[in-house]
Design an enzyme around this catalytic site. Structure first.
Site, PDB file in Angstrom:
ATOM      1  N   ARG A 129       0.853  -1.184   0.000  1.00 40.65           N
ATOM      2  CA  ARG A 129       0.000   0.000   0.000  1.00 40.65           C
ATOM      3  C   ARG A 129       0.890   1.234   0.000  1.00 40.65           C
ATOM      4  NH1 ARG A 129      -3.228  -2.880  -1.588  1.00 40.65           N
ATOM      5  NH2 ARG A 129      -5.324  -3.367  -0.827  1.00 40.65           N
ATOM      6  N   GLU A 185      -2.173   7.696  -5.007  1.00 39.38           N
ATOM      7  CA  GLU A 185      -2.515   7.109  -6.310  1.00 39.38           C
ATOM      8  C   GLU A 185      -3.989   7.261  -6.669  1.00 39.38           C
ATOM      9  OE1 GLU A 185      -3.378   2.434  -5.858  1.00 39.38           O
ATOM     10  OE2 GLU A 185      -1.360   2.995  -5.284  1.00 39.38           O
ATOM     11  N   HIS A 231      -0.043  -0.178  -9.840  1.00 42.64           N
ATOM     12  CA  HIS A 231      -0.810  -1.108  -9.003  1.00 42.64           C
ATOM     13  C   HIS A 231      -1.264  -2.329  -9.809  1.00 42.64           C
ATOM     14  CE1 HIS A 231      -3.163  -0.966  -4.986  1.00 42.64           C
ATOM     15  NE2 HIS A 231      -2.965  -2.221  -5.342  1.00 42.64           N
TER      16      HIS A 231
END
Length: 338
Positions: free
Chosen positions: A235, A264, A296
């Site tokens: 994360r 993000e 991601h």
């Protein structure tokens, strides 16, 4: 059961349509992220399915509940983007996918390490311009290097097996890791400060909770060996992005591989190629030749997508039948336990 899907992409839809052939639910897809501004789209849907960069805060959850939603099905393992206490107060059940493919994320971690070490991204760009020089592309042997794995859950353990295969010395940072598990994984248990000081490569595999936010800050980065490599596929907010940028600018860090980024939301999973990037820190990070950012995509394998779709629809089916949701259910007290 009617399910409203938010923040959907072609790869989501293909996997869920395939899984739904057996589940028989009614799926409706929306491209926008789920926020308080878009929650109205879910009016009349008993269930919504959201992704990691949706924002399920109090106003969003209240709008969902007012519209008749009773189930929030997260197609992710992480749940830090959900106000679980407010969900419980509203009587909304929340489920997640606690495990889809640990190998997918662990293998992406190894891919970032290999690409950064052997300068694959730079070499690829060079040869497309007919530049076949090898200057500046020197890497190092992974065999014999020390890798610190921060977090030894399913993904961290999969990463341990991969790096052990390369012949690395492994350090495990996880207070829940037993001596027996450490021996089985072939790693040494160690506290984070000591592991940072010894590791050639540091890789994060922990969830984002109030206790782990900015786990890697300026002080932690300063502890790392000069020239060490830092990898984050967990994360983004585990890392203080400004401190990371400063460590790179100072030349203290040798390389950084990021599949996640602290800010993000609203950037990753979007095509912004015709726009000016407004995030100055991310824009600066992208200028470094020793930084590799992916958007991601660590989870993005066929196997993981199938598992996510299957587990999510199974949770919806159990909810619809009034059955216990089991390990996929997320409750407010889990925030404090992690």
């Amino acid at each position: 059961m009617r399910i409203a899907f938010f923040d959907t992409h072609r790869f989501d839809r293909a996997a869920f349509e395939q899984a739904n052939a057996a589940a028989g639910q009614s799926l409706t897809y929306f491209e926008p992220r789920l926020t308080s501004q878009t929650a109205g789209l879910a009016a009349g849907f008993p269930a919504v399915c959201s992704f990691v960069n949706d924002r399920l805060d109090g106003p969003c959850l209240r709008a969902l509940a007012d519209g008749g939603t009773r189930l929030v099905a997260l197609r992710s393992a992480g749940f830090n983007h959900v106000d679980l206490r407010e969900a419980a107060r509203l009587g909304l059940a929340v489920t997640r996918v606690p495990e889809y493919s640990p190998q997918a994320v662990a293998e992406h971690t190894a891919a970032l390490v290999l690409a950064l070490n052997r300068k694959v991204h730079r070499a690829y760009a060079r040869v497309r311009d007919w530049n076949f020089s090898l200057d500046g592309l020197v890497g190092f042997d992974l065999c014999g290097k020390t890798v610190a794995l921060v977090g030894l859950g399913r993904i961290g353990r999969a990463a341990a097996r991969i790096f052990r295969g390369f012949g690395c010395r492994l350090l495990g940072v996880d207070p829940l890791l037993s001596d027996a598990d450490a021996r089985a994984l072939g790693l040494e248990r160690m506290a984070l400060p000591q592991a940072l000081e010894q590791a050639d490569i540091v890789s994060l595999h922990v969830p984002l909770t109030p206790g782990t936010r900015h786990l890697i800050d300026a002080a932690a980065l300063a502890r790392m060996k000069p020239g060490a490599m830092f990898i984050n596929t967990s994360r983004g907010a585990l890392v203080d992005s400004h401190a990371l940028l400063d460590a790179l600018k100072a030349g203290h860090l040798g390389a950084a591989g990021l599949d996640v980024y602290e800010e993000e939301e609203g950037i990753f999973f979007q095509d912004l190629s015709d726009q000016v990037l407004q995030d100055d820190v991310l824009a600066r990070l992208l200028t470094f030749p020793n930084v590799l950012v992916t958007a991601h995509q660590g989870f993005l394998t066929q196997e993981a997508l199938r598992a996510i779709a299957r587990t999510t629809l199974e949770s919806v089916g159990r909810f619809e039948r009034g059955e216990p949701l089991g390990p996929t259910q997320v409750q407010a007290e889990q925030v404090l336990k992690q």
